[in-house]
Design a protein around this motif. Sequence first.
Motif, PDB file in Angstrom:
ATOM      1  N   HIS A  31       0.798  -1.222   0.000  1.00  0.00           N
ATOM      2  CA  HIS A  31       0.000   0.000   0.000  1.00  0.00           C
ATOM      3  C   HIS A  31       0.835   1.278   0.000  1.00  0.00           C
ATOM      4  O   HIS A  31       0.319   2.354  -0.284  1.00  0.00           O
ATOM      5  N   TYR A  66      -1.834   0.461   7.967  1.00  0.00           N
ATOM      6  CA  TYR A  66      -1.960  -0.565   6.936  1.00  0.00           C
ATOM      7  C   TYR A  66      -1.456  -1.943   7.369  1.00  0.00           C
ATOM      8  O   TYR A  66      -1.661  -2.926   6.653  1.00  0.00           O
ATOM      9  N   GLU A  85       0.734  -6.936   5.953  1.00  0.00           N
ATOM     10  CA  GLU A  85      -0.348  -5.967   5.769  1.00  0.00           C
ATOM     11  C   GLU A  85      -1.689  -6.534   6.229  1.00  0.00           C
ATOM     12  O   GLU A  85      -1.912  -7.748   6.225  1.00  0.00           O
ATOM     13  N   LEU A 116      -9.353  -1.838   4.276  1.00  0.00           N
ATOM     14  CA  LEU A 116      -8.488  -2.719   5.056  1.00  0.00           C
ATOM     15  C   LEU A 116      -9.210  -3.196   6.309  1.00  0.00           C
ATOM     16  O   LEU A 116      -9.972  -2.446   6.928  1.00  0.00           O
TER      17      LEU A 116
END
Length: 750
Positions: A31, A66, A85, A116
């Motif tokens: 990301h 993240y 992640e 997310l």
Amino acid sequence: MKLFQAASALLLSLPLFATTITDIKFVGMVHISESIAKSMLKVEVGDELDVENVDKSIKAFFDQGYFTDIWADEENGVLTFHFVEKPIISKIKMSGWKESDKEVQDSLLQIKKGALYDDKRLQAAKKRIIEALSQEGKIDSVVEIETEYLDNGSVAVEFKVNEGETIIIEAMQYEGVGGLEPDVFEASIANKAHQWMGWFWGRNDGKMQLAELGYDPLRMRDVYMQNGYLDAKVDEPFVRVDFDSYTAQMSYQVSEGNVYRTSGIVLSQEKQVIDNELLREVVQLELQEPFNIKTFREDADRIKTKIADLGYAFVEVVPDLRKDKENKTVEVVFRIMPGEKVYIRNVVIAGNGRTLDRIIRRELYLGPGERYNLTDLRDSKNALGRTGYFESSTIEEKRIDEKTMDLIVKVKEAPTGNVQLGGGYGSYGGILLSVGVNDRNIFGSGINVGIKLEHSERTQNYSFNISNPRLNDSDFSGNFSIYKSIYEYNDYTVHTDGVTLGAGHRFTRFISGYLGYNYAAVSYEDIDPEYFILNPQLVRYFESYNKSSVTVSANFDNTDDYYLPRSGWAISQSFEKSGIGGDANFFKSRSTLNKYNGLEPYLGFDAIFRFKGRFYAAADTGFLPQAEGFYMGGLGSVRGYESYSLPYIIDEEGNAVRVSATQTASSNIEVSFPLVPKAKMRFSVFYDLGWIKTDRPELGNVPEMFRMGYGAGLEWFSPVGPLQLVFANPVNADSNDNISHFEFTIGQRF
């Protein structure tokens, strides 16, 4: 912090002699781009390895939200940061409650596909769901979050909702109440005791609304202040809940105090811009009468409007009360700060992709260079609504300085061009289908063009019409139509060919007049010979004839919308005189009155009350043909009966023979409720009453007919135009009446 401590411990295990960083690598990072990641580092290539700076770098990465894990290691001068992640949410749903209401789900979850996975956000959504259930009066609700890791590495999230129980208020007690009956203020509060048959409309179901508990005392106090009790106090309710039966008893402690009467009204202008006596004319508070806080607020608004109509757009009216507890009186003070006169600098039109700017501007009563007027502004918005061209419209006031402003007119266009479909079923006419192409605003010009084709087992109608409500953007209007119809009855068939043209003029904002001419040729065919043997008195009414008539009408319309008005009156009166050439010679009068009231201020939701009335009368001044009389039944009169099926006489063989009437009246009482607001769908209930009378001596003693009907309807602003489905039942039908339980139409106003 454990993450950073672990990373620090790992780096401390490295050799104690200085290590120079020769390269920096990132593993598992998606990301954040590598260039952005390097800008976040607290270390660079060429630096000596410093555990503290590496620790700070890891923390900076982790703060981005993240990642679930980050660590670093070093080998031969290469510093590598490893990232795990958070997974992406590829599926999210809520089950067990509001499953089909996507709007509510979106507002509560606030998590989209592709976001997310974040446990804090999931827990926050869970909390919002429980709070929403609590506001509906549900307690002991349970929300479980289930996650499923999919093969592609993403995660599916489901909020499983188990609604709690609803608390039913069994009893309400009001301590200290004496001056007012509880019924007076119970109408304004949300939480009420359960009544017998509480599930029925208009009755109290007793369901506790927790979100409203804090507001109900304020509502009660406001009712007291509307009746002069300025010292009234209402404590927070005391609630006793039985969690075994989920029932409750509530009590309020009320201190009413004394009734205050209005002793005086003071109008204090910061600078004199209007005679105080003119302001007193709009004040409705009465001296020596019990003070009313509602009228007090409305008076402040009326004063503001009166002064704003003089151009003082930024006027402020600050109301105040001076109580005299000893004499139980109150002096009302309105402090008025008018500011400066304001002029319109510019009028900006926005949102009209099809409708021409000039079509919108001609409905506005304010233009560039003109002095501001609040009433003109409000009337302009209503005028835009009455055109039927727009789904919604707003006029924003953009302040430039103390003396100038811009008006921003924002419109959302409605589908004025549509295919109209209509129909119904009756025991007499069978299935009726109506197809038409109509555009009230063709090419955005404001011109109405329509073609209609209607066909059933017994009827055929064909017509073309064109009208312009504002010829050359003036106050004059014009129309032209040509039509052909065939009606097949049991014993005869009627053919009609006609043409109509006319012109109108708008005299004021709400009043307009019309003068029109109509020519029609009417002929009868396929008459059953036995028909006249059984009904010889009807022979003269079945002669073919020509009609040449002039119509004069006047209309008043101050409603706020064309298709779905929530306020205002629509009143019309027309007179038609036939006999200017042609065979028919008669005089007709048609009167209609419609009243609309939005009920949201009283009920808290967008309900609309409608009253529609009509009275038609005809006089035979030489020859009033059968086809020129009046009929009753169906949409527009009394629903539950087949359209135009009343009145009738009974012949010698006991058959019902339809005849036309010389007088008829009807009234329709309707209430429309929001059903699915997002889909622009509403539900309505109605009760119709109608009366019809025939003054034709040659027909014998034709009885007056009084009929009633009731039912419900579905109102929907569909993509092809306003759709109305009507389900009706007659109340006092006769055995000879033709009944119609269902009708529908598209393209007509509600």
